[in-house]
Design an enzyme around this catalytic site. Structure first.
Site: not given
Lengths: 651, 651
Positions: A338, A367, A385, A387, A389, A473, A519
């Site tokens: 992000c 991570r 991910q 992912d 946004h 979320k 997200h």
């Protein structure tokens, strides 16, 4: 008298001090036999604990997670009682209920070692103790009292736990000859614990600290009926066969290398191919929904994460900063995409007419996880991910949120995950200090999620305290072919990063405004999704997706040349083929390849070579007859096309 | 008498002490006028330096790089003479010839500042001095003498340089009133320096050390003829227009963020799309050549790079290790993909029948560069290599190497880079200590490259001392549309990593053998290639590749709806469209969009809306008439298809 409100909002009067069990009995005897726990004002209580004020209650039978939790927690105490009886002087660490069953960490002293071989003995003792129908009894005690009790008993682990507790919050639970420090709740008595299976023994450091003593962790599971246990053990066996680590190795999808590092998957050719096909499938759908792909680096300056707030929140517990040999710069492996996408948004000015901007990336993030936590592809240290946004105006938020629900719905259905539930994760109702951002923004975001989920008719559970630190979320949990639940996709509303990155757009009023961010990641990560897909399908992927679609089995070496010809012919139709050139009998070739989960097996010998045909078998289904090359190519292409047409058009 | 051997192997006799200029004159007067330097036994000498022994020589005219080097080096001295005349007391740092021209770092004291405005004055002085035809005179001097000279002159920079030199290796060059510490070689005299242009002024730390004094660096270029200078300046202007940083911004292909970090490109949607199309193009060709894609993490344990030798070689100068909050692990950002691919090779046993194994990855790697070295997409800190590693048997090496030359040839031609040369980089002939691996293996590898290049008839230059530390290589330099050379692809043979990673295969003899590795990257990196492609095409990408293929220009707002309809219609044919919805006059819309390098402009107004047609313009070519929607869609699809057919089938 007090007023008890039931889930259907009906209200009944009871004597002050009434218990859950009393209430169940007042409704019906059969209910009283089945009920295992009670929720009182959203807190789970013992069935035998007196209720002294007006309350909203729910009675929990086995089918409720709350009941299972109390059941397995009580089973952990029962196991501890059995162990104490069999191994006097045993000291006890912690013994919680877990997702499936329970465990207890025990210290039997240096002379006694509990192994898998001892489990039947403990099981037998547990059954004998359970039959005594001892009641679980709660006692609220002072810290002083608790310390004295475990001091007398000589259990240093419990003493350490008690020292960290506040006076006035401590309770002990006793049943039979066993007393434990425990918050509860528990069953009324041991009698419902009828079917018992202790599963395994493992080592576990006291308080997860590798510098402290290693205790023995014993895992078990219990059920109120033998048939339920049998069913569970059967499912466990099924799950073992479907373990993605096992199948991933068999199908050569991925591997790990100690030298590269634990928790860092290496995708082998067949796995990389499968993953690319999935990514292309997502990219295509996302393009239809107006997403734009971007590519950003895997590191960012520390300052980027100080700005985003990630450094403050995770900095100490994650991979440490990367310094440069000169210039004194500091970078971090990106734990999330992000912040990078915020910087892309900032790269040019935006007008209200340009919104929403939907930036998507298959972004690999890193991570740190402790090595003990790592597990195949489901718990890794580096993952990609799926992912995106979405930067939108406040008036677009709900519509965009709904569109994300639509796209996730589309994706899950296309991949045959038709059974899913969702969880809305909101802030902890009591403690708002764990979260960044204003109360007002949080409330707006929480409301938007609840409304969107409601509008799409999703089956939802609301969990307080489960929100991310930067926003609420909506999580998607799919149920796989053997009924297990997996958390996959997530959608999160975020008012905070736009603030922190000072994101703007110029409104119709010619003034600066703040966009809202969403997200979202339907799969969560490619790694996790592929793991779940393997466990869901047992490695039998749909034809369009599977790495090898066809294996050609020449009857003898004489027909290798023809097998090559068939392979090339099919490759021209974009059909993915293999040839089994081993010098084995055809029967063995068929048997071996049936196990490889390749959808089509083509047998070629003299007859086929002469007539330019192939003998077709469908994996798991057997003979499908002889086909001409072109006929087979078109047949299989049609199957792929119809699958792709279906997944493209799901509504 | 001594014997002088010419490049054609003819030999002539000359008096001992003959000079290059004498030899040129002995051949022809016109040659003597054009010759600028001489190579004596592969060392470049002054034309006026006496030759005292038998030697092989080459005479260099302007077209040779050796001549340009001497020419620009002499020009740097001429500029220094002019500066000393105009700014007495100036102290001089270093003043080398560079790829295009020369520079000199000067310290004019705190009171005098040279800016761009002063350059014409210095140029004028240089021209006046050049006309004096002063000879460049070489003097071999003792260290003591050199120190005394510059001590008297008060030039501390030269003194510092001299102190680092060994006595006996020091020479001074003088011309006119200027004397410099210099290894040479130089022109015979200043007269050939006829066309002079000083280009820019910049700051530069003494010896590149930011803690030391900042000197003034003056860049210039010179030519023996005014027409050559004019041509060069014109090309410079052209290059500025094609600068990929400028066009990348205009076309919104990529951006940088200070907060993410310098040298770390963020690919914007249009750039990411372009890059993905290029990657897919490469993947397709690579599949045809039997490559398999893999995906590996962007970090690896330090031990991985200790094993590979990268840590020893680059560890100190690169991004520093990443530590973990617990468990004491150390990771590095991967500077190369090869160690990961070696670990994939090791993940299962290989038979001689399985080879070659060709593992390909678009692998993003990170290497530290000083901020001063960073430049757009051509010099970055993170980049994605179009990487592959081929593991083969010794008997397959040459064939595999040739196949790699073929694939690179295919790729360059498909993307319209038809003009390229190659460089074979071998070990330093004198010093083998810089390299890892046995002499025997190096020789085998060097031989294989030379033979393969020869067999494919490549135009090659051999450079000694330019090999990678782990193996020799073949590099591809393409020439772009305005004649500039860019280094792109590379192929490297490697006997070392297979040793270090203990890679094996079982041979036909049932014994263990060591495979050989080939590293190869046709583009080098996606970043570098996209930069070169932009500069080559000026941002006018081929239709199949360009981000936006069509822009629709509605004549007024009334036709926005029809424009939308046209757009959707074309999208169904996979044609990428934009709409210019600004409320500008159509003339301005056409003019503005002509600049955006979008191949097709479609004008839509009343006539077109009524007849379901579009008025077609080709960018840079003008009106192409009115077409029906389907007609246009087929027309443009055909153009794309024919481009793709061509690039797929180039031999």
């Amino acid at each position: 008298m007090i007023h008890i409100t039931f889930p259907d909002q009906s209200v009944r009067e009871y004597e002050e001090g009434v218990t859950g069990l009393d209430i169940a009995k007042s409704l019906s005897n059969s209910l009283a036999r089945e009920v295992l726990a009670i929720s009182v004002n959203n807190e789970i209580w013992d069935l035998t604990r007196p209720i002294r004020e007006d309350a909203e209650i729910r009675l929990h039978k086995w089918s409720d997670d709350e009941a299972k939790h109390a059941f397995w927690h009580s089973s952990a105490h029962l196991m501890a009682e059995a162990i104490e009886a069999l191994y006097p002087g045993t000291k006890f660490g912690i013994g919680p209920a877990i997702e499936n069953g329970f465990y207890y960490d025990v210290d039997t002293g240096d002379d006694v070692i509990i192994t898998d071989a001892d489990l039947p003995k403990i099981e037998k003792k547990m059954k004998a103790l359970s039959a005594l129908k001892n009641r679980y009894q709660r006692a609220h005690v002072s810290k002083q009292h608790a310390l004295e009790y475990f001091n007398n008993k000589g259990d240093e682990y419990k003493l350490e736990l008690i020292r960290d507790l506040e006076d006035g919050t401590i309770s002990l639970y006793s049943h039979g000859n066993f007393t434990d420090l425990c918050r509860g709740p528990h069953l009324a008595d041991t009698s419902p614990i009828k079917a018992i299976k202790l599963l395994s023994v493992a080592g576990a450091y006291w308080r997860g600290d590798e510098k402290r003593k290693q205790l023995t962790r014993i895992y078990g599971i219990t059920f109120p009926k033998q048939s339920l246990l049998d069913e569970y053990l059967e499912k466990l066996e099924l799950a073992k066969e479907r373990d993605h680590r096992k199948i991933g190795k068999e199908l050569e999808l991925f591997t790990f290398s100690q030298r590269v590092g634990q928790g860092l998957p290496l995708w082998l050719p067949k796995g990389a191919q499968l993953r690319e096909r999935l990514e292309n499938f997502l990219k295509k759908i996302q393009r239809q929904y107006g997403y734009e792909q971007v590519i950003t680096p895997h590191i960012g300056q520390k300052e980027l994460y100080v700005t985003s707030g990630h450094y403050e929140k995770y900095g100490k517990d994650s991979f440490q900063p990367i310094s440069t040999p000169q210039e004194g710069e500091e970078f971090l492996l990106k734990p999330m995409n992000c912040p990078h996408h915020c910087e892309i948004y900032r790269a040019k000015p935006h007008s209200y007419r340009d919104l929403p901007v939907r930036l998507a990336e298959f972004g690999t993030v890193y991570r740190y996880e402790q090595s003990g936590e790592l597990h195949g592809l489901t718990r890794v240290r580096g993952f990609t991910q799926d992912d995106a946004h979405i930067f939108c105006r406040p008036d677009q938020l709900k519509e965009e949120f709904i569109k994300v629900i639509d796209i996730i719905h589309h994706i899950f259905n296309a991949l045959d995950f038709n059974d899913y539930v969702t969880q809305i994760s909101l802030r902890d109702r009591e403690d708002h200090t764990k979260y960044i951002g204003s109360d007002e923004n949080w409330e707006k975001a929480e409301q938007a999620i609840i409304e969107a989920a409601d509008e799409k008719g999703l089956e939802t559970v609301i969990e307080y305290g489960e929100a991310a630190f930067y926003g609420p979320k909506l999580d998607f949990m799919v149920r796989d072919a053997i009924g297990r639940k997996w958390q996959l996709g997530t959608i999160q509303v975020d008012y905070n990063l736009p603030e922190r990155f000072d994101l703007e757009y110029i409104g119709a009023d010619n003034q600066k405004h703040r966009p809202i961010m969403i997200h979202r990641a339907p799969f969560g990560s490619m790694e996790r999704f592929v793991a779940v897909l393997i466990e869901h399908t047992g490695g039998k992927f749909p034809l369009w997706l599977t790495p090898d679609q066809v294996i050609i089995l020449p009857i003898s070496e004489k027909y290798h040349e023809y097998a090559e010809k068939v392979s090339k012919f099919l490759n021209n139709y974009d059909i993915r083929t293999l040839i089994d050139e081993r010098s084995e009998k055809i029967g063995k070739k068929i048997r071996d390849n049936e196990l490889k989960r390749i959808p089509y097996l083509l047998i070629v010998g003299e007859k086929e070579a002469e007539s330019s045909t192939v003998s077709v078998r469908r994996q798991g289904e057997g003979d499908k007859g002889v086909m001409e090359l072109k006929e087979f190519a078109e047949f299989i292409s049609q199957e792929v096309d119809s699958q792709l047409a279906t997944i493209d058009t799901i509504e």
